[in-house]
Design a protein around this motif. Structure first.
Motif, short mmCIF file in Angstrom:
data_model
loop_
_atom_site.label_atom_id
_atom_site.label_comp_id
_atom_site.label_asym_id
_atom_site.label_seq_id
_atom_site.Cartn_x
_atom_site.Cartn_y
_atom_site.Cartn_z
N UNK A 1 4.77 -3.29 -12.31
CA UNK A 1 5.87 -3.07 -11.38
C UNK A 1 5.33 -2.31 -10.17
N UNK A 2 5.50 -2.87 -8.97
CA UNK A 2 4.87 -2.28 -7.78
C UNK A 2 5.65 -1.13 -7.16
N UNK A 3 6.97 -1.11 -7.36
CA UNK A 3 7.83 -0.16 -6.61
C UNK A 3 7.65 -0.35 -5.11
N UNK A 4 7.46 -1.59 -4.70
CA UNK A 4 7.16 -1.94 -3.30
C UNK A 4 8.24 -1.44 -2.35
N UNK A 5 9.50 -1.68 -2.66
CA UNK A 5 10.56 -1.31 -1.73
C UNK A 5 10.68 0.21 -1.58
N UNK A 6 10.44 0.92 -2.66
CA UNK A 6 10.54 2.37 -2.61
C UNK A 6 9.33 3.01 -1.91
N UNK A 7 8.33 2.25 -1.72
CA UNK A 7 7.17 2.57 -0.88
C UNK A 7 6.28 3.70 -1.40
N UNK A 8 6.82 4.92 -1.56
CA UNK A 8 5.97 6.07 -1.85
C UNK A 8 5.08 5.89 -3.08
N UNK A 9 5.55 5.16 -4.15
CA UNK A 9 4.63 5.05 -5.30
C UNK A 9 3.34 4.30 -4.95
N UNK B 1 1.39 -11.12 -11.52
CA UNK B 1 1.65 -10.24 -12.66
C UNK B 1 2.64 -9.14 -12.34
N UNK B 2 3.40 -9.32 -11.28
CA UNK B 2 4.37 -8.30 -10.85
C UNK B 2 5.80 -8.84 -10.91
N UNK B 3 6.74 -8.00 -10.50
CA UNK B 3 8.14 -8.41 -10.47
C UNK B 3 8.31 -9.62 -9.55
N UNK B 4 9.41 -10.35 -9.77
CA UNK B 4 9.62 -11.61 -9.04
C UNK B 4 9.74 -11.37 -7.55
N UNK C 1 -1.51 -10.37 -0.74
CA UNK C 1 -1.79 -10.94 -2.05
C UNK C 1 -0.71 -11.92 -2.51
N UNK C 2 0.53 -11.68 -2.10
CA UNK C 2 1.61 -12.57 -2.56
C UNK C 2 1.89 -13.69 -1.57
N UNK C 3 1.08 -13.77 -0.51
CA UNK C 3 1.20 -14.88 0.43
C UNK C 3 2.21 -14.68 1.53
#
Length: 438
Positions: free
Chosen positions: A193-201, A249-252, A410-412
């Motif tokens: 899980x990337x926590x992409x939207x929350x950014x800080x992680x 290998x991450x969230x959709x 990486x996700x295009x």
């Protein structure tokens, strides 16, 4: 441990400088906050600025203060809990009124510490007892002390990884990716899980610096060359993140992640793995209890790399507490910092590293001890130089932007190759390094 606040501080740095905020420091430059010899002779009311709004609201900080008063009965401790800690404190530091004790905001340049804070003593003396002293040392004097430390690492659901057929920690990035693929094929969990939207992680990937090389000078090396050259720690870390995302290998949809919601999901096994830090273990265990899941399923593993057959993990401080150089009660403020660091049990209560050398590890890190993980205390002598290069290059090691770009690549969602992406980071870094004279 609130790394989100640290990151917010970094993001605010440019705005603060642009606004010409210079603070009020300077009137007492060079002042010391000496440790009192006799607790009965220390008195006054001190205000402690803190980001731990949760501990103030639930009464925990008040309990700490009550214990402190057993030793220092004539000192009254008041807390000022700030939700936007960095944002509010940087404004207050334009005056002399920024509490008696405060955590050093990330926005303050290290060389400016003597303008704003009273010295806690010589680095040569304090380093005999405490970890992390060089993070606040200027010209041989220490200006802050973190009450606890943390290790970066992967939080993972042990049950899910076991169902995927993996019980031992991966020892290489390739093994780690293979493990995530096994999770995907043998369980229903989101492997990573990337926590992409929350950014800080995403910025936590920077804190693996030193874990690959097992080099105490990892921070100094950032100031001496290209961090994304072949074999360097950051290149290894960013390549692993790229491979995880590239491998599906991450969230959709990374743009819809939710930090708070991710805790019970990992606890229940809907998510298998996240890169965070040991500071997060208590939060995920609490989330497990609330979700009716087993807290013992929450595991913690080091970065998948070994040197001489051993994993390495870098130790880093949380916020460093300091004494306002303008305080009228420096002795009481110093007494609070010393007591909170040495006697309060704050680090143990949060299952984190004690900054006192030789203190026992929290039980959550017993697996690290059992596996012989090497703990690396990074030399931060060139930490200020690294931040200067980072600002000049606009790379943003402690900001989420470039890692978001990496995930998009990486996700295009962004065009280009990994080599070109990392090459551009290295080029900008090298140009900034030379222009700053490093």
């Amino acid at each position: 441990m609130n790394h989100r606040t640290k990151i917010a501080g970094s993001l605010l740095a440019a705005a603060l400088l642009a606004a010409g905020c210079t603070g009020s420091g300077g009137t007492s430059k060079g002042a010391d906050a000496k440790a009192p010899d006799d607790p009965d002779k220390v008195s006054g009311t001190i205000t402690v600025l803190t980001h731990r709004t949760d501990l103030v609201q639930d009464g925990t900080m008040k309990k700490y203060a009550a214990e402190f008063n057993r030793t220092y009965p004539k000192v009254r401790v008041e807390f000022d809990a700030l939700t936007d800690y960095e944002g509010e404190v940087k404004i207050r530091m334009n005056t002399e009124n920024y509490g008696d004790v405060l955590m050093i905001p990330a926005v303050i340049k290290k060389n400016d510490y003597p303008r704003f804070f009273a010295s806690l003593g010589a680095e040569t003396e304090r380093a005999k007892k405490y970890l992390f002293t060089d993070f606040t040392t200027v010209d041989g004097k220490v200006y802050g002390q973190s009450p606890m430390g943390a290790l970066p690492g992967f939080l993972y659901n042990k049950r899910v990884w076991k169902e995927a057929g993996i019980s031992d920690w991966p020892t290489t990035p390739a093994e780690f990716v293979a493990g995530l693929k096994a999770v995907r094929s043998k369980t229903d969990a989101i492997p990573y899980y990337t926590n992409f939207k929350d950014m800080w992680p995403l910025t936590h990937w920077t804190y693996m610096d030193g874990a690959v090389s097992c080099d105490q000078r990892a921070t100094s090396r950032l100031a001496e060359g290209d961090p994304w050259a072949k074999g360097e720690d950051l290149r290894v870390a960013d390549t692993l993140l790229y491979d995880i995302v590239r491998g599906g290998l991450i969230e959709k949809d990374p743009t819809t992640t939710n930090w708070e919601g991710s805790k019970p999901k990992l606890a229940k096994g809907d998510i298998a793995t996240m890169w965070l830090g040991s500071w997060a273990i208590t939060q995920f265990r609490a989330a497990a209890k609330q979700a009716g899941a087993n807290p013992d399923d929450i595991g913690f593993m080091p970065f998948p790399a070994q040197r001489d057959g051993k994993f390495c993990a870098t130790m880093s401080p949380d916020y460093n507490q300091a004494v306002n150089i303008n305080s009228d009660h420096k002795a009481a403020a110093r007494a609070w910092i010393d007591w909170f660091t040495d006697k309060s049990g704050y680090a143990a209560d949060n299952l984190t590293l004690s900054p006192v050398k030789g203190a026992p590890l929290p039980e959550v890190l017993q697996p690290y001890k059992d596996e012989g993980v090497r703990f690396i205390e990074l030399d931060d002598t060139k930490g200020a130089v690294v931040k200067e290069i980072d600002n000049e290059s606009e790379v943003g090691l402690y900001k989420p932007d470039y890692r978001q770009d990496l995930v998009d690549l990486a996700r295009g969602a962004r065009k280009g190759s990994l080599d070109d992406f990392l090459g551009d980071l290295g080029k900008r870094w090298e140009e900034a390094r030379k222009s700053t004279g490093s």
